[in-house]
Scaffold this motif. Structure first.
Motif, PDB file in Angstrom:
ATOM      1  N   HIS A  86     -76.425  -6.926  -7.043  1.00 30.38           N
ATOM      2  CA  HIS A  86     -76.397  -5.872  -8.067  1.00 30.38           C
ATOM      3  C   HIS A  86     -75.552  -6.281  -9.257  1.00 30.38           C
ATOM      4  CE1 HIS A  86     -78.093  -2.599  -5.566  1.00 30.38           C
ATOM      5  NE2 HIS A  86     -77.664  -3.393  -4.609  1.00 30.38           N
ATOM      6  N   PHE A  87     -74.532  -7.072  -8.972  1.00 32.31           N
ATOM      7  CA  PHE A  87     -73.585  -7.434 -10.046  1.00 32.31           C
ATOM      8  C   PHE A  87     -73.476  -8.950 -10.061  1.00 32.31           C
ATOM      9  CE2 PHE A  87     -72.195  -3.621  -7.764  1.00 32.31           C
ATOM     10  CZ  PHE A  87     -72.516  -2.680  -8.731  1.00 32.31           C
ATOM     11  N   GLN A  92     -68.972 -10.555 -16.536  1.00 25.89           N
ATOM     12  CA  GLN A  92     -69.322  -9.505 -17.492  1.00 25.89           C
ATOM     13  C   GLN A  92     -68.918  -8.123 -16.979  1.00 25.89           C
ATOM     14  OE1 GLN A  92     -73.425  -9.668 -18.586  1.00 25.89           O
ATOM     15  NE2 GLN A  92     -72.959 -11.238 -20.097  1.00 25.89           N
ATOM     16  N   TYR A  93     -69.457  -7.789 -15.816  1.00 23.55           N
ATOM     17  CA  TYR A  93     -69.086  -6.497 -15.242  1.00 23.55           C
ATOM     18  C   TYR A  93     -69.120  -6.559 -13.728  1.00 23.55           C
ATOM     19  CZ  TYR A  93     -68.989  -1.883 -13.410  1.00 23.55           C
ATOM     20  OH  TYR A  93     -68.623  -0.808 -12.658  1.00 23.55           O
ATOM     21  N   HIS A  94     -68.104  -6.059 -13.122  1.00 25.71           N
ATOM     22  CA  HIS A  94     -68.105  -5.900 -11.670  1.00 25.71           C
ATOM     23  C   HIS A  94     -67.238  -4.688 -11.342  1.00 25.71           C
ATOM     24  CE1 HIS A  94     -67.783  -6.616  -7.421  1.00 25.71           C
ATOM     25  NE2 HIS A  94     -68.733  -7.519  -7.524  1.00 25.71           N
ATOM     26  N   PRO A  95     -67.695  -3.831 -10.402  1.00 28.41           N
ATOM     27  CA  PRO A  95     -66.902  -2.638 -10.067  1.00 28.41           C
ATOM     28  C   PRO A  95     -65.467  -2.967  -9.656  1.00 28.41           C
ATOM     29  CG  PRO A  95     -69.068  -2.496  -9.052  1.00 28.41           C
ATOM     30  CD  PRO A  95     -68.971  -3.862  -9.673  1.00 28.41           C
ATOM     31  N   LEU A  96     -65.277  -4.180  -9.065  1.00 25.11           N
ATOM     32  CA  LEU A  96     -63.916  -4.533  -8.635  1.00 25.11           C
ATOM     33  C   LEU A  96     -62.969  -4.781  -9.811  1.00 25.11           C
ATOM     34  CD1 LEU A  96     -64.722  -6.798  -5.579  1.00 25.11           C
ATOM     35  CD2 LEU A  96     -63.134  -4.854  -5.550  1.00 25.11           C
ATOM     36  N   LEU A  97     -63.547  -4.954 -11.003  1.00 24.49           N
ATOM     37  CA  LEU A  97     -62.674  -5.165 -12.168  1.00 24.49           C
ATOM     38  C   LEU A  97     -62.087  -3.857 -12.687  1.00 24.49           C
ATOM     39  CD1 LEU A  97     -64.839  -7.779 -14.122  1.00 24.49           C
ATOM     40  CD2 LEU A  97     -62.782  -8.221 -12.770  1.00 24.49           C
ATOM     41  N   GLU A 254     -67.203 -19.383  -4.704  1.00 28.62           N
ATOM     42  CA  GLU A 254     -65.929 -19.592  -5.420  1.00 28.62           C
ATOM     43  C   GLU A 254     -65.663 -18.435  -6.395  1.00 28.62           C
ATOM     44  OE1 GLU A 254     -68.083 -21.981  -4.835  1.00 28.62           O
ATOM     45  OE2 GLU A 254     -66.904 -23.475  -3.735  1.00 28.62           O
ATOM     46  N   GLU A 255     -66.760 -17.969  -7.025  1.00 31.94           N
ATOM     47  CA  GLU A 255     -66.627 -16.864  -7.974  1.00 31.94           C
ATOM     48  C   GLU A 255     -66.093 -15.612  -7.264  1.00 31.94           C
ATOM     49  OE1 GLU A 255     -70.328 -15.791 -10.079  1.00 31.94           O
ATOM     50  OE2 GLU A 255     -69.733 -17.398 -11.424  1.00 31.94           O
ATOM     51  N   ILE A 256     -66.633 -15.354  -6.068  1.00 34.50           N
ATOM     52  CA  ILE A 256     -66.194 -14.179  -5.298  1.00 34.50           C
ATOM     53  C   ILE A 256     -64.737 -14.347  -4.865  1.00 34.50           C
ATOM     54  CG2 ILE A 256     -66.526 -12.945  -3.096  1.00 34.50           C
ATOM     55  CD1 ILE A 256     -69.501 -13.138  -3.524  1.00 34.50           C
ATOM     56  N   LEU A 257     -64.390 -15.557  -4.419  1.00 36.88           N
ATOM     57  CA  LEU A 257     -63.002 -15.782  -3.992  1.00 36.88           C
ATOM     58  C   LEU A 257     -62.037 -15.570  -5.158  1.00 36.88           C
ATOM     59  CD1 LEU A 257     -63.362 -18.875  -1.632  1.00 36.88           C
ATOM     60  CD2 LEU A 257     -62.749 -16.535  -0.975  1.00 36.88           C
ATOM     61  N   ASN A 258     -62.435 -16.021  -6.341  1.00 34.14           N
ATOM     62  CA  ASN A 258     -61.573 -15.829  -7.520  1.00 34.14           C
ATOM     63  C   ASN A 258     -61.464 -14.365  -7.896  1.00 34.14           C
ATOM     64  OD1 ASN A 258     -61.015 -18.507  -7.786  1.00 34.14           O
ATOM     65  ND2 ASN A 258     -62.697 -18.904  -9.203  1.00 34.14           N
ATOM     66  N   LEU A 259     -62.608 -13.689  -7.869  1.00 30.63           N
ATOM     67  CA  LEU A 259     -62.621 -12.257  -8.202  1.00 30.63           C
ATOM     68  C   LEU A 259     -61.668 -11.483  -7.283  1.00 30.63           C
ATOM     69  CD1 LEU A 259     -64.040  -9.816  -9.691  1.00 30.63           C
ATOM     70  CD2 LEU A 259     -65.690  -9.807  -7.806  1.00 30.63           C
ATOM     71  N   CYS A 260     -61.684 -11.845  -5.995  1.00 28.61           N
ATOM     72  CA  CYS A 260     -60.915 -11.089  -4.988  1.00 28.61           C
ATOM     73  C   CYS A 260     -59.531 -11.665  -4.728  1.00 28.61           C
ATOM     74  CB  CYS A 260     -61.690 -11.051  -3.669  1.00 28.61           C
ATOM     75  SG  CYS A 260     -63.306 -10.300  -3.834  1.00 28.61           S
ATOM     76  N   SER A 261     -59.154 -12.695  -5.458  1.00 30.96           N
ATOM     77  CA  SER A 261     -57.865 -13.330  -5.174  1.00 30.96           C
ATOM     78  C   SER A 261     -56.709 -12.380  -5.497  1.00 30.96           C
ATOM     79  CB  SER A 261     -57.709 -14.605  -6.008  1.00 30.96           C
ATOM     80  OG  SER A 261     -57.524 -14.253  -7.364  1.00 30.96           O
ATOM     81  N   PHE A 262     -55.607 -12.614  -4.853  1.00 21.82           N
ATOM     82  CA  PHE A 262     -54.408 -11.792  -5.092  1.00 21.82           C
ATOM     83  C   PHE A 262     -54.056 -11.803  -6.572  1.00 21.82           C
ATOM     84  CE2 PHE A 262     -49.900 -11.201  -5.604  1.00 21.82           C
ATOM     85  CZ  PHE A 262     -49.651 -10.084  -4.820  1.00 21.82           C
ATOM     86  N   ASP A 263     -54.059 -12.987  -7.180  1.00 20.45           N
ATOM     87  CA  ASP A 263     -53.656 -13.084  -8.588  1.00 20.45           C
ATOM     88  C   ASP A 263     -54.572 -12.282  -9.489  1.00 20.45           C
ATOM     89  OD1 ASP A 263     -51.501 -14.556  -8.061  1.00 20.45           O
ATOM     90  OD2 ASP A 263     -52.364 -16.496  -8.608  1.00 20.45           O
ATOM     91  N   ASN A 264     -55.874 -12.401  -9.251  1.00 23.38           N
ATOM     92  CA  ASN A 264     -56.808 -11.682 -10.116  1.00 23.38           C
ATOM     93  C   ASN A 264     -56.693 -10.171  -9.912  1.00 23.38           C
ATOM     94  OD1 ASN A 264     -58.986 -11.642 -12.060  1.00 23.38           O
ATOM     95  ND2 ASN A 264     -60.224 -10.855 -10.379  1.00 23.38           N
ATOM     96  N   LEU A 265     -56.799  -9.727  -8.662  1.00 24.57           N
ATOM     97  CA  LEU A 265     -56.785  -8.269  -8.415  1.00 24.57           C
ATOM     98  C   LEU A 265     -55.464  -7.637  -8.860  1.00 24.57           C
ATOM     99  CD1 LEU A 265     -58.538  -7.760  -4.938  1.00 24.57           C
ATOM    100  CD2 LEU A 265     -59.513  -7.574  -7.219  1.00 24.57           C
ATOM    101  N   SER A 266     -54.363  -8.282  -8.523  1.00 23.40           N
ATOM    102  CA  SER A 266     -53.063  -7.640  -8.793  1.00 23.40           C
ATOM    103  C   SER A 266     -52.760  -7.567 -10.296  1.00 23.40           C
ATOM    104  CB  SER A 266     -51.933  -8.354  -8.050  1.00 23.40           C
ATOM    105  OG  SER A 266     -51.852  -9.692  -8.477  1.00 23.40           O
TER     106      SER A 266
END
Ligand code: A3P
Length: 322
Positions: A86-87, A92-97, A254-266
């Motif tokens: 879906h994303f 560009q856009y992801h609900p997790l952002l 890799e894209e998913i791991l980066n999106l969900c990484s501690f550094d990115n999310l926090s």
């Protein structure tokens, strides 16, 4: 505490008066022992509502943890895997952002805390409902046990879990009195902690994962930190949505791991300034260090030895090690 009292049914109020009770070392003033595990009153209310009213679907994915074992990370990863078609341009856009993972994958306990039979129709972006819980295996509603829904259980070294819990609760308690680390440690060792004893919670799902590996994937936080890609691939296979060769070539894992990484999310605005609805505390409390082994900075060698001994004994015949 008053707000909590107001939301309890008469049945639960009566039940509470008959249960073993301990003063909590956490945000909740008291914990009650029900079916061998410890709960704050409001979660006990939720548990009874869930046991009575929750109807699992065979397509549900339920993420289970002891609190502070990496739930936020697991929720983000599973959400990103399951909804990736879906994303597909997460830059560009992801609900997790723009949403905290706990909003995208809610706890059953939170959904059923106030509402005895909430409407769950808004839960999924696609056919799969992603849910989470801390409820121990023995107290799961029959509807989950009897269905074919899949469960992912994530556990973590109890020493780091305890330290994470300690900091989390101090943040929630803010300027309230924090109590001593020693006192909290004692309670944790005795098993008195939300959804604990810690080890019994782990063992219930460990056994289920051995008996029904097609239904329960058992993961460890430390191993995920060490080999994130291997575990992401494993998760995707288990969740019925393996990465294709083309996705691998395109670097989707890799894209998913980066999106969900501690550094990115926090560092996302939503997680720095947003607040958990109802509970009212900041999402930032779910992000502290996100590392393995921080307990050495807080526990004495004696405490470490004691907790390791308990863990060794509890897991003795299970084949489970930390
Ligand atoms: P620490 O307190 O040791 O830093 P839960 O999500 O179950 O509440 O667990 C919280 C723990 O997971 C905290 O551990 C937190 O920092 C860590 N955490 C949160 N997001 C993470 C992520 N994306 N990757 C790894 N660890 C994460």
């Amino acid at each position: 505490e008053q707000v909590i009292q107001n939301n309890l049914t008469e049945e639960v109020k009566n039940l509470l008066s008959s249960l073993p009770k301990e003063s909590g070392w956490m945000i909740s003033d008291h914990l009650y022992q029900y079916q061998n595990f410890w709960y704050p009153a409001i979660h006990l209310q939720a548990l009874l509502n869930i046991q009575r009213n929750f109807q699992a679907l065979d397509t549900d994915l339920v993420l289970v943890t002891n609190p502070k074992c990496g739930t936020t990370w697991l929720k983000a990863l599973c959400f990103a895997i399951v909804n990736r078609f879906h994303f597909d341009n997460p830059k560009q856009y992801h609900p997790l952002l723009t949403n905290n993972p706990h909003i995208l994958v809610p706890f059953l306990e939170n959904l059923y805390m106030i509402d005895q039979n909430p409407d769950l129709s808004c839960l999924s972006f696609n056919a799969t409902r992603l849910l989470s819980t801390h409820i121990p295996h023995a107290s799961l509603p029959d509807s989950i046990k009897d269905s074919k829904c899949k469960l992912v259980y994530l556990c973590r070294d109890p020493k780091d879990t305890f330290i994470s819990f300690w900091h989390f609760n101090n943040k929630l308690r803010k300027d309230m009195e924090h109590g001593s680390l020693e006192e909290a440690f004692e309670k944790f060792c005795e098993g008195v902690v939300e959804f604990g004893p810690f080890w019994d919670n782990v063992l219930g799902y460990w056994k289920m994962s051995l008996e029904s590996p097609e239904r329960v994937l058992f993961l460890k936080y430390e191993e995920m930190k060490k080999e994130p890609k291997t575990h992401l691939m494993k998760l995707a296979v288990f969740l019925g949505s393996p990465f294709s060769a083309e996705e691998e070539k395109d670097g989707v894992p890799e894209e998913i791991l980066n999106l969900c990484s501690f550094d990115n999310l926090s560092n996302l605005e939503v997680n720095k300034t947003g607040k958990m609805p109802m509970a009212g505390f900041e999402f930032s409390v779910f992000f502290r260090r996100g590392e393995v082994g921080d307990h050495v900075n807080h526990l004495t060698p004696e405490m470490i030895e004691r907790l390791d001994k308990i863990t060794e004994q509890k897991f003795l015949d299970s084949g489970l090690k930390f």
